[in-house]
Motif scaffolding. Structure first.
Motif, short mmCIF file in Angstrom:
data_model
loop_
_atom_site.label_atom_id
_atom_site.label_comp_id
_atom_site.label_asym_id
_atom_site.label_seq_id
_atom_site.Cartn_x
_atom_site.Cartn_y
_atom_site.Cartn_z
N GLU A 156 -18.51 -52.47 -11.83
CA GLU A 156 -19.08 -52.09 -13.11
C GLU A 156 -19.44 -50.61 -12.98
OE1 GLU A 156 -22.87 -53.86 -14.13
OE2 GLU A 156 -23.31 -54.23 -12.02
N THR A 197 -11.40 -48.80 -31.47
CA THR A 197 -10.11 -48.22 -31.10
C THR A 197 -9.01 -48.78 -31.97
OG1 THR A 197 -10.86 -48.04 -28.80
CG2 THR A 197 -8.49 -47.93 -29.17
N LYS A 231 -19.35 -55.87 -8.79
CA LYS A 231 -19.88 -56.96 -9.61
C LYS A 231 -20.01 -58.19 -8.72
CE LYS A 231 -18.41 -56.17 -14.31
NZ LYS A 231 -17.64 -56.73 -15.42
N GLU A 236 -27.73 -50.01 -23.62
CA GLU A 236 -26.92 -51.00 -24.33
C GLU A 236 -25.47 -50.82 -23.93
OE1 GLU A 236 -27.33 -51.09 -28.63
OE2 GLU A 236 -29.37 -50.35 -28.47
N GLU A 237 -24.68 -51.84 -24.17
CA GLU A 237 -23.26 -51.74 -23.91
C GLU A 237 -22.49 -51.68 -25.22
OE1 GLU A 237 -21.80 -54.75 -21.26
OE2 GLU A 237 -23.31 -54.29 -19.74
N ARG A 238 -21.36 -51.07 -25.17
CA ARG A 238 -20.43 -51.03 -26.29
C ARG A 238 -19.05 -51.37 -25.76
NH1 ARG A 238 -24.34 -51.05 -28.88
NH2 ARG A 238 -25.01 -49.65 -30.52
N ASN A 239 -18.29 -52.13 -26.55
CA ASN A 239 -16.92 -52.44 -26.19
C ASN A 239 -16.01 -51.46 -26.92
OD1 ASN A 239 -14.32 -53.45 -25.86
ND2 ASN A 239 -14.96 -55.58 -26.00
N TYR A 240 -15.36 -50.60 -26.19
CA TYR A 240 -14.54 -49.55 -26.80
C TYR A 240 -13.46 -50.13 -27.71
CZ TYR A 240 -10.45 -50.37 -23.88
OH TYR A 240 -9.33 -50.93 -23.29
N LYS A 241 -13.01 -51.35 -27.43
CA LYS A 241 -11.93 -51.96 -28.21
C LYS A 241 -12.32 -52.14 -29.67
CE LYS A 241 -9.97 -54.31 -24.25
NZ LYS A 241 -9.68 -55.58 -23.61
N GLU A 242 -13.61 -52.31 -29.93
CA GLU A 242 -14.07 -52.47 -31.30
C GLU A 242 -13.92 -51.19 -32.12
OE1 GLU A 242 -18.05 -54.03 -31.39
OE2 GLU A 242 -17.60 -55.49 -29.81
N SER A 254 -13.90 -47.63 -38.10
CA SER A 254 -15.20 -48.14 -37.64
C SER A 254 -16.32 -47.34 -38.27
CB SER A 254 -15.30 -48.02 -36.12
OG SER A 254 -14.32 -48.77 -35.49
#
Length: 151
Positions: free
Chosen positions: A24, A57, A150, A49-55, A70
């Motif tokens: 990670e 892209t 991880k 916080e985390e973000r998923n780049y796929k959302e 987005s």
């Protein structure tokens, strides 16, 4: 049976048999102001916080030229850690004590992350420097990218 144990032992001892290891990553960004007269803001920032780049892209091509739509508000986050740092300049010019103080604070954070099992993997930096009367801004940015296994 002995042969099977010897072969298994050989693979374990020689490292020929390996397990995939996943990591990670964590990014810490240091923004140091190089605005004269101490008017800038200097901070060390890390996301909580985390973000998923796929959302956020999209894949574009000659056939599909639709851009990602987005909402910027979905990308922004409210939970981050902000550590105050000192500016490089004050009324008298470059303040070397401020640079040394920032180094001490950043080093403290790096040591803390190392104690948590994070390993410094990459360091990237860039400068947008102050260039005189007509330029009222300047920043020095350093990104520290850490990794750990991880579990």
């Amino acid at each position: 049976m002995k042969k099977a144990l010897l072969i298994a032992g050989f693979f374990l001892l020689t490292g020929s048999y390996s397990f995939a290891q996943t990591f990670e990553y964590k990014t810490i960004t240091v923004v140091e102001s190089i605005v004269p007269n101490g008017l800038g803001r200097s901070r060390m920032i890390s996301s909580e916080e985390e973000r998923n780049y796929k959302e956020f892209t999209s894949q574009r091509s000659e056939e599909n030229d639709e851009r990602n739509k987005s909402d910027r508000g979905d990308i922004r986050l409210k939970n981050f850690e902000e550590t105050k740092l000192l500016n490089f300049f004050n009324m008298g010019g470059i303040r070397f004590q401020n640079i040394a103080a920032n180094d001490a604070v950043v080093t403290s954070r790096l040591n803390d992350l190392a104690e948590q099992g994070w390993e410094l993997a990459f360091v990237n930096s860039g400068v947008e420097s102050y260039s005189g009367e007509d330029d009222d801004g300047g920043i020095y940015i350093t990104r520290y990218i850490f990794k750990r296994s991880k579990n």
